[in-house]
Motif scaffolding. Structure first.
Motif, PDB file in Angstrom:
ATOM      1  N   ARG A  91       0.954  -1.103  -0.150  1.00  0.00           N
ATOM      2  CA  ARG A  91      -0.144  -0.023   0.031  1.00  0.00           C
ATOM      3  C   ARG A  91       0.869   1.225   0.120  1.00  0.00           C
ATOM      4  NH1 ARG A  91      -2.628  -1.197   4.305  1.00  0.00           N
ATOM      5  NH2 ARG A  91      -3.929  -2.663   3.268  1.00  0.00           N
ATOM      6  N   ALA A  92       1.945   1.036   0.815  1.00  0.00           N
ATOM      7  CA  ALA A  92       2.859   2.464   0.875  1.00  0.00           C
ATOM      8  C   ALA A  92       3.613   2.583  -0.476  1.00  0.00           C
ATOM      9  CB  ALA A  92       3.693   2.323   1.989  1.00  0.00           C
ATOM     10  N   LEU A  93       4.035   1.547  -1.020  1.00  0.00           N
ATOM     11  CA  LEU A  93       4.657   1.611  -2.210  1.00  0.00           C
ATOM     12  C   LEU A  93       3.920   1.966  -3.267  1.00  0.00           C
ATOM     13  CD1 LEU A  93       6.952   0.775  -4.152  1.00  0.00           C
ATOM     14  CD2 LEU A  93       6.052  -1.530  -4.437  1.00  0.00           C
ATOM     15  N   ILE A  94       2.608   1.376  -3.470  1.00  0.00           N
ATOM     16  CA  ILE A  94       1.562   2.278  -4.307  1.00  0.00           C
ATOM     17  C   ILE A  94       1.390   3.562  -4.310  1.00  0.00           C
ATOM     18  CG2 ILE A  94      -0.834   2.285  -5.193  1.00  0.00           C
ATOM     19  CD1 ILE A  94      -0.847  -1.126  -4.508  1.00  0.00           C
ATOM     20  N   GLU A  95       1.210   4.118  -3.097  1.00  0.00           N
ATOM     21  CA  GLU A  95       1.370   5.582  -2.838  1.00  0.00           C
ATOM     22  C   GLU A  95       2.476   6.196  -3.571  1.00  0.00           C
ATOM     23  OE1 GLU A  95       0.255   6.484   1.020  1.00  0.00           O
ATOM     24  OE2 GLU A  95      -1.527   5.269   1.289  1.00  0.00           O
ATOM     25  N   TRP A  96       3.603   5.548  -3.109  1.00  0.00           N
ATOM     26  CA  TRP A  96       4.831   6.287  -3.840  1.00  0.00           C
ATOM     27  C   TRP A  96       4.943   6.405  -5.199  1.00  0.00           C
ATOM     28  CZ3 TRP A  96       8.958   4.713  -6.132  1.00  0.00           C
ATOM     29  CH2 TRP A  96      10.188   5.403  -6.204  1.00  0.00           C
ATOM     30  N   VAL A  97       4.529   5.264  -5.925  1.00  0.00           N
ATOM     31  CA  VAL A  97       4.668   5.120  -7.480  1.00  0.00           C
ATOM     32  C   VAL A  97       3.634   5.996  -7.935  1.00  0.00           C
ATOM     33  CG1 VAL A  97       4.416   3.341  -9.272  1.00  0.00           C
ATOM     34  CG2 VAL A  97       5.579   2.710  -7.283  1.00  0.00           C
ATOM     35  N   GLU A  98       2.494   6.033  -7.410  1.00  0.00           N
ATOM     36  CA  GLU A  98       1.398   6.698  -8.177  1.00  0.00           C
ATOM     37  C   GLU A  98       1.424   8.394  -7.967  1.00  0.00           C
ATOM     38  OE1 GLU A  98      -0.557   5.338 -10.395  1.00  0.00           O
ATOM     39  OE2 GLU A  98       0.299   3.609 -10.028  1.00  0.00           O
ATOM     40  N   GLY A  99       2.095   8.511  -6.595  1.00  0.00           N
ATOM     41  CA  GLY A  99       2.054   9.809  -6.374  1.00  0.00           C
ATOM     42  C   GLY A  99       3.401  10.846  -6.597  1.00  0.00           C
ATOM     43  N   VAL A 100       4.310   9.754  -6.847  1.00  0.00           N
ATOM     44  CA  VAL A 100       5.885  10.598  -7.002  1.00  0.00           C
ATOM     45  C   VAL A 100       6.326   9.871  -8.094  1.00  0.00           C
ATOM     46  CG1 VAL A 100       8.233  10.604  -5.986  1.00  0.00           C
ATOM     47  CG2 VAL A 100       6.384  10.649  -4.499  1.00  0.00           C
ATOM     48  N   LEU A 101       6.662   8.742  -8.489  1.00  0.00           N
ATOM     49  CA  LEU A 101       7.104   8.060  -9.591  1.00  0.00           C
ATOM     50  C   LEU A 101       6.583   8.339 -10.741  1.00  0.00           C
ATOM     51  CD1 LEU A 101       9.749   6.603 -10.397  1.00  0.00           C
ATOM     52  CD2 LEU A 101       8.352   4.290 -10.460  1.00  0.00           C
ATOM     53  N   VAL A 102       5.119   8.006 -10.934  1.00  0.00           N
ATOM     54  CA  VAL A 102       4.357   8.089 -12.191  1.00  0.00           C
ATOM     55  C   VAL A 102       4.453   9.667 -12.732  1.00  0.00           C
ATOM     56  CG1 VAL A 102       2.270   7.699 -13.677  1.00  0.00           C
ATOM     57  CG2 VAL A 102       3.326   5.903 -12.030  1.00  0.00           C
ATOM     58  N   PRO A 103       3.813  10.453 -12.008  1.00  0.00           N
ATOM     59  CA  PRO A 103       3.908  11.745 -12.514  1.00  0.00           C
ATOM     60  C   PRO A 103       5.007  12.635 -12.579  1.00  0.00           C
ATOM     61  CG  PRO A 103       3.219  11.699 -10.003  1.00  0.00           C
ATOM     62  CD  PRO A 103       3.344  10.338 -10.522  1.00  0.00           C
ATOM     63  N   GLY A 104       6.208  12.111 -11.810  1.00  0.00           N
ATOM     64  CA  GLY A 104       7.465  12.783 -12.046  1.00  0.00           C
ATOM     65  C   GLY A 104       8.320  12.536 -12.909  1.00  0.00           C
ATOM     66  N   TYR A 105       8.468  11.053 -13.183  1.00  0.00           N
ATOM     67  CA  TYR A 105       9.464  10.634 -14.043  1.00  0.00           C
ATOM     68  C   TYR A 105       9.053   9.588 -15.183  1.00  0.00           C
ATOM     69  CZ  TYR A 105      12.551  11.975 -10.225  1.00  0.00           C
ATOM     70  OH  TYR A 105      13.228  12.598  -9.160  1.00  0.00           O
ATOM     71  N   LEU A 106       7.657   9.354 -15.190  1.00  0.00           N
ATOM     72  CA  LEU A 106       7.414   8.424 -16.434  1.00  0.00           C
ATOM     73  C   LEU A 106       6.675   9.284 -17.480  1.00  0.00           C
ATOM     74  CD1 LEU A 106       5.798   5.304 -14.852  1.00  0.00           C
ATOM     75  CD2 LEU A 106       8.267   5.664 -15.402  1.00  0.00           C
ATOM     76  N   ALA A 107       7.106   8.977 -18.628  1.00  0.00           N
ATOM     77  CA  ALA A 107       6.955   9.600 -19.945  1.00  0.00           C
ATOM     78  C   ALA A 107       5.782   8.538 -20.605  1.00  0.00           C
ATOM     79  CB  ALA A 107       7.689   9.801 -20.969  1.00  0.00           C
ATOM     80  N   GLU A 108       5.100   9.244 -21.540  1.00  0.00           N
ATOM     81  CA  GLU A 108       3.924   8.412 -22.193  1.00  0.00           C
ATOM     82  C   GLU A 108       4.443   6.850 -22.510  1.00  0.00           C
ATOM     83  OE1 GLU A 108       0.125   7.641 -23.584  1.00  0.00           O
ATOM     84  OE2 GLU A 108       0.871   9.246 -22.304  1.00  0.00           O
ATOM     85  N   PRO A 109       3.689   5.799 -22.032  1.00  0.00           N
ATOM     86  CA  PRO A 109       4.157   4.548 -22.444  1.00  0.00           C
ATOM     87  C   PRO A 109       4.146   4.407 -24.040  1.00  0.00           C
ATOM     88  CG  PRO A 109       2.474   4.482 -20.743  1.00  0.00           C
ATOM     89  CD  PRO A 109       2.520   5.833 -21.421  1.00  0.00           C
ATOM     90  N   SER A 110       5.259   3.710 -24.539  1.00  0.00           N
ATOM     91  CA  SER A 110       5.171   3.394 -25.853  1.00  0.00           C
ATOM     92  C   SER A 110       5.596   1.818 -26.079  1.00  0.00           C
ATOM     93  CB  SER A 110       6.257   4.293 -26.696  1.00  0.00           C
ATOM     94  OG  SER A 110       7.621   4.095 -26.203  1.00  0.00           O
ATOM     95  N   SER A 111       6.019   1.599 -27.381  1.00  0.00           N
ATOM     96  CA  SER A 111       6.574   0.153 -27.742  1.00  0.00           C
ATOM     97  C   SER A 111       8.031   0.026 -27.191  1.00  0.00           C
ATOM     98  CB  SER A 111       6.505  -0.153 -29.117  1.00  0.00           C
ATOM     99  OG  SER A 111       7.272   0.669 -29.875  1.00  0.00           O
ATOM    100  N   ASP A 112       8.614   1.271 -26.941  1.00  0.00           N
ATOM    101  CA  ASP A 112      10.128   1.270 -26.474  1.00  0.00           C
ATOM    102  C   ASP A 112      10.067   1.281 -24.892  1.00  0.00           C
ATOM    103  OD1 ASP A 112      11.160   0.781 -28.909  1.00  0.00           O
ATOM    104  OD2 ASP A 112      11.443   2.928 -29.574  1.00  0.00           O
ATOM    105  N   ALA A 113       9.132   2.005 -24.407  1.00  0.00           N
ATOM    106  CA  ALA A 113       8.910   2.365 -22.945  1.00  0.00           C
ATOM    107  C   ALA A 113       7.755   2.071 -22.342  1.00  0.00           C
ATOM    108  CB  ALA A 113       9.449   3.745 -22.884  1.00  0.00           C
ATOM    109  N   ARG A 114       7.736   0.330 -22.176  1.00  0.00           N
ATOM    110  CA  ARG A 114       6.477   0.051 -21.653  1.00  0.00           C
ATOM    111  C   ARG A 114       5.966   0.458 -20.287  1.00  0.00           C
ATOM    112  NH1 ARG A 114       4.822  -3.952 -25.444  1.00  0.00           N
ATOM    113  NH2 ARG A 114       6.473  -4.226 -27.143  1.00  0.00           N
ATOM    114  N   TRP A 115       4.964   0.442 -19.864  1.00  0.00           N
ATOM    115  CA  TRP A 115       4.209   0.512 -18.413  1.00  0.00           C
ATOM    116  C   TRP A 115       2.753  -0.175 -18.532  1.00  0.00           C
ATOM    117  CZ3 TRP A 115       6.456   1.371 -14.108  1.00  0.00           C
ATOM    118  CH2 TRP A 115       5.731   1.711 -13.038  1.00  0.00           C
ATOM    119  N   CYS A 116       2.591  -0.643 -17.197  1.00  0.00           N
ATOM    120  CA  CYS A 116       1.493  -1.375 -17.152  1.00  0.00           C
ATOM    121  C   CYS A 116       0.553  -0.620 -15.960  1.00  0.00           C
ATOM    122  CB  CYS A 116       1.695  -2.804 -16.696  1.00  0.00           C
ATOM    123  SG  CYS A 116      -0.037  -3.537 -16.396  1.00  0.00           S
TER     124      CYS A 116
END
Length: 199
Positions: A91-116
């Motif tokens: 639960r704590a990991l999900i909060e960090w990934v969704e609150g910090v990592l995804v908005p701050g570091y992930l660009a739009e997923p593509s065939s070369d940079a996948r994300w689920c």
């Protein structure tokens, strides 16, 4: 007085030097406090026997005292935890990934940079992201890492982790924007020299 010079020489001291010295004093005080807390040092000078040494020499209860102190806890490897610890950590990991990592570091997923979008259903992703999060907690602490911690975290932890996770052969290889698959990552039956196929 004969020992005093007639004229005191004027020293050219850079303006910010006194602030730098005060910053260094504060850092040394913090580090000294951390060392004392980690070693259990009671402020005895080098060469002095501590009270624990005296108790051991006198047949005291130093072992009991050591057991009373809080034992050092290493960060947990999330895949080895059982419920409810696993659920709390996830639960704590999900909060960090969704609150910090995804908005701050992930660009739009593509065939070369996948994300689920259901990344927490991929055990490999959970393990890697949890390790990344533990490193983030340590490297963003200014007391232990100073000003370079975030840069080191990005270079040594974030970038390699994202390369592995988002690669075309990573855990999200079968996931697309509209489809989620986890079965593709399950290992198949590996032939073994110890077992022979039945005829």
């Amino acid at each position: 007085m004969a020992d005093e010079p007639d004229e005191v020489p004027k020293l050219d001291v850079p303006v910010g030097m006194f602030e730098d010295i005060e910053d260094l004093k504060a850092q040394i005080a913090r580090l000294s406090a951390q060392v004392e807390a980690l070693t259990g040092d009671d402020g005895a000078e080098l060469g002095e026997a501590s009270t624990d040494d005296d108790e051991v020499a006198a047949g005291g209860q130093a072992a009991d005292h050591a057991e009373d102190e809080e034992e050092w806890q290493y960060p947990p490897f999330i895949l080895l935890l059982d419920s409810p610890e696993y659920d709390d950590e996830l639960r704590a990991l999900i909060e960090w990934v969704e609150g910090v990592l995804v908005p701050g570091y992930l660009a739009e997923p593509s065939s070369d940079a996948r994300w689920c979008h259901l990344w927490w259903q991929h055990p490999v992703a959970i393990a890697r992201l949890h390790a990344l999060w533990l490193a983030w907690q340590e490297m963003t602490d200014p007391v232990s890492c100073g000003y370079t911690g975030p840069s080191v975290w990005q270079r040594d932890h974030l970038d390699p982790c994202m390369r592995e996770l988002r690669a075309s052969t990573g855990p999200f290889a079968g996931c697309t924007k509209g489809e989620h698959q986890i079965a593709h990552r399950l290992p198949g039956l590996v032939p073994s020299a110890w077992t022979q196929p039945e005829d």
